[in-house]
Design a protein around this motif. Sequence first.
Motif, mmCIF file in Angstrom:
data_model
loop_
_atom_site.group_PDB
_atom_site.id
_atom_site.type_symbol
_atom_site.label_atom_id
_atom_site.label_comp_id
_atom_site.label_asym_id
_atom_site.label_seq_id
_atom_site.Cartn_x
_atom_site.Cartn_y
_atom_site.Cartn_z
ATOM 1 N N THR A 69 2.055 -7.503 0.811
ATOM 2 C CA THR A 69 2.735 -7.438 -0.482
ATOM 3 C C THR A 69 3.339 -6.065 -0.699
ATOM 4 O O THR A 69 4.517 -5.933 -1.051
ATOM 5 N N LYS A 70 2.522 -5.033 -0.483
ATOM 6 C CA LYS A 70 2.992 -3.672 -0.702
ATOM 7 C C LYS A 70 4.158 -3.327 0.216
ATOM 8 O O LYS A 70 5.051 -2.562 -0.119
ATOM 9 N N MET A 71 4.117 -3.906 1.397
ATOM 10 C CA MET A 71 5.178 -3.663 2.370
ATOM 11 C C MET A 71 6.504 -4.132 1.785
ATOM 12 O O MET A 71 7.536 -3.507 1.936
ATOM 13 N N LEU A 72 6.437 -5.231 1.099
ATOM 14 C CA LEU A 72 7.636 -5.837 0.583
ATOM 15 C C LEU A 72 8.087 -5.241 -0.734
ATOM 16 O O LEU A 72 9.259 -4.986 -0.936
ATOM 17 N N THR A 73 7.172 -5.031 -1.651
ATOM 18 C CA THR A 73 7.572 -4.571 -2.979
ATOM 19 C C THR A 73 7.843 -3.083 -3.001
ATOM 20 O O THR A 73 8.853 -2.636 -3.521
ATOM 21 N N ALA A 74 6.933 -2.303 -2.449
ATOM 22 C CA ALA A 74 7.052 -0.855 -2.568
ATOM 23 C C ALA A 74 7.489 -0.200 -1.276
ATOM 24 O O ALA A 74 7.638 1.019 -1.232
ATOM 25 N N HIS A 75 7.705 -0.986 -0.248
ATOM 26 C CA HIS A 75 8.021 -0.430 1.067
ATOM 27 C C HIS A 75 7.008 0.622 1.454
ATOM 28 O O HIS A 75 7.364 1.682 1.965
ATOM 29 N N ARG A 76 5.747 0.352 1.179
ATOM 30 C CA ARG A 76 4.724 1.303 1.578
ATOM 31 C C ARG A 76 3.773 0.640 2.553
ATOM 32 O O ARG A 76 3.526 -0.558 2.488
ATOM 33 N N LEU A 77 3.246 1.460 3.439
ATOM 34 C CA LEU A 77 2.344 0.947 4.453
ATOM 35 C C LEU A 77 0.942 1.496 4.223
ATOM 36 O O LEU A 77 0.775 2.559 3.633
ATOM 37 N N PRO A 78 -0.064 0.775 4.693
ATOM 38 C CA PRO A 78 -1.426 1.284 4.570
ATOM 39 C C PRO A 78 -1.630 2.496 5.476
ATOM 40 O O PRO A 78 -1.085 2.556 6.579
ATOM 41 N N THR A 79 -2.402 3.458 4.974
ATOM 42 C CA THR A 79 -2.684 4.635 5.798
ATOM 43 C C THR A 79 -3.732 4.292 6.850
ATOM 44 O O THR A 79 -4.432 3.283 6.745
ATOM 45 N N ARG A 80 -3.844 5.155 7.835
ATOM 46 C CA ARG A 80 -4.877 4.985 8.859
ATOM 47 C C ARG A 80 -6.240 4.896 8.189
ATOM 48 O O ARG A 80 -7.088 4.093 8.557
ATOM 49 N N GLN A 81 -6.413 5.722 7.177
ATOM 50 C CA GLN A 81 -7.702 5.777 6.485
ATOM 51 C C GLN A 81 -8.059 4.425 5.888
ATOM 52 O O GLN A 81 -9.191 3.968 5.984
ATOM 53 N N LEU A 82 -7.050 3.805 5.282
ATOM 54 C CA LEU A 82 -7.307 2.514 4.656
ATOM 55 C C LEU A 82 -7.620 1.465 5.715
ATOM 56 O O LEU A 82 -8.563 0.696 5.584
ATOM 57 N N LEU A 83 -6.827 1.445 6.764
ATOM 58 C CA LEU A 83 -7.014 0.424 7.791
ATOM 59 C C LEU A 83 -8.353 0.572 8.491
ATOM 60 O O LEU A 83 -8.945 -0.399 8.945
ATOM 61 N N GLN A 84 -8.829 1.800 8.559
ATOM 62 C CA GLN A 84 -10.083 2.001 9.276
ATOM 63 C C GLN A 84 -11.294 1.547 8.494
ATOM 64 O O GLN A 84 -12.404 1.537 9.022
#
Lengths: 103, 469
Positions: free
Chosen positions: B304-319
């Motif tokens: 969702t964030k990828m589409l609406t805000a063009h933002r990606l999850p940080t490494r920290q979040l994914l980990q």
Amino acid sequence: MSGAAQPNAPTSKLQPSSDSSDSTKQPPATKPAAAQLDEDDEFEDFPVEDWSKEEEVGAQQQQQQGGNNTHLWEESWDDDDTSDDFSVQLKAELKKMEGGKKG
Amino acid sequence: MEALWDDFATAQNTCNGYLLATTISPEAPATDPARLYNFNRGTNAYSLQTDLRYKLQYNPSLHLEKKEAASWHEVFTAFYTFTGKLLAAEEAQTASRPREADWSTVYESWKEVLSAVYRGYSGNVFEAWTIPCLYVVGKYLRIFAIKADEQVAASQRDSGLAFGELQEEDAFGAASKNEKLEDAARQINRIFALCLGDRSPLEDSRKWALYYTANLLFKTYFRLNSIPLSKNILRSLRASASDTPELSSFPRAHQVTFKYYSGVIAFLEEDYASAEELLTFAYESCERRATRNLELILMYLIPTKMLTAHRLPTRQLLQTSPTLDRLFSPLCTAIKRADLRAFNAALEAGEDEFVKRRIYLTLERGRDILLRNLFRKVFIAGEVEDAKVDGGGVGAVAKRTRIPVREIAAALRMAGATEIDDGEGGVDTDEVECLVANAIYKNHMKGYIARDRGIVVLSKTGAFPGTGV
């Protein structure tokens, strides 16, 4: 037995517990065996019904980041780093093209 | 047996709904693990009615009104039958005779308990503080339904009747492979309607069970793949919003679960703005140790964030989750680096899982961002040493704002965009222009294509909105 690990927190309110104990008299587990990833976009029961603001993820972030979600989301492009492989090759390629023919 | 009745009396005298619910729970409390066994063995079909009368009506520590006592009498009568069925099924299960465990009967007998409890409410006998009992009957109805359906499916497989390519439904006609779960959905829906229609004042209203029940229905409809039915629930809730307490007054667990499902429903309808709001709330309000639920929320929040805000999850979040890391890291890295080959590979590698969770199509749209990044790289790589280009001031890093389509084509080719191949070893410039035009249309790029001159003319300021150039 549930395929997902459930936190076995003691509840302050007595409520129907959703984690299984070891008793053989125990009724069915919360999911049929082999709860694979495909069936599981199903939310798990929380071990407690309610919790304070301090125990939320949001509060934790506030403490760590001083109110910003900067460690969660980042920009979707690389920093203006023109030294990665691709950019280098691209530059070389473009120079070649420009040299060969004026656009 | 006594502990159960002690709890019952205490619960009634202190109006403790949760404690009350434990007395009719299919799961014995940790403090009394043999409870159901003792309950069942502590009486029999002949003496049941008398025993119950003593426990409910002639019990000095209980002060139930006649109607209440009668209703509970019904409930525990059904409960008695249920415990018999449950114990039999569990015994078969643990004695390694799982095929003999009759979960369908367990389901039907629990349904009787549910009906008795239901009548207690529909006759306005049970007070609102007892609604955790509704939670119990609903929750376990689902669980037993799933077990019963599972068993039917397993026995069909075992008997060898499901052969070859035939789907079980085709082979066996009318009986759905989710028969019990569909029935459970109808039952829980009745409870939902019962709660929704309660006209009592809020302090004494069944409406406080609404979100818990709604969440049970969401879980059920999702499992049945009948997600559109969830919209009916949302609609009903919205329609009675004026006389229902605010969501924020309900327990956190009800709120977060509700927002998660509402968010996913919005996501599936491509209402990404709402999805972002709902899922973000769910994420931030979630109890921080509920790692599995957090993972589920992020599973939808990330696309969702990828589409609406063009933002990606940080490494920290994914980990925070190995699953999220595995699924999303390669994709996000590819987008940032504008590495089309890696992106396609990552999408393909995760295809099965993405499709199952219905996020594949959304993630595919990450390609748009990738292409933007690619065009942006071409723009940046094309810095011009000649400082008098395009009115750049002294010391300004001048970038060409006129980029030949050829160069974009070359970049695309390098990145592995096979769609621009013309099949003869060359490049289809129409395809290239199409990709550029789409980027401009989506406001990833600002400019226009001067087709006759084969040049893309970019805006002098903010050629790539939101990216700092």
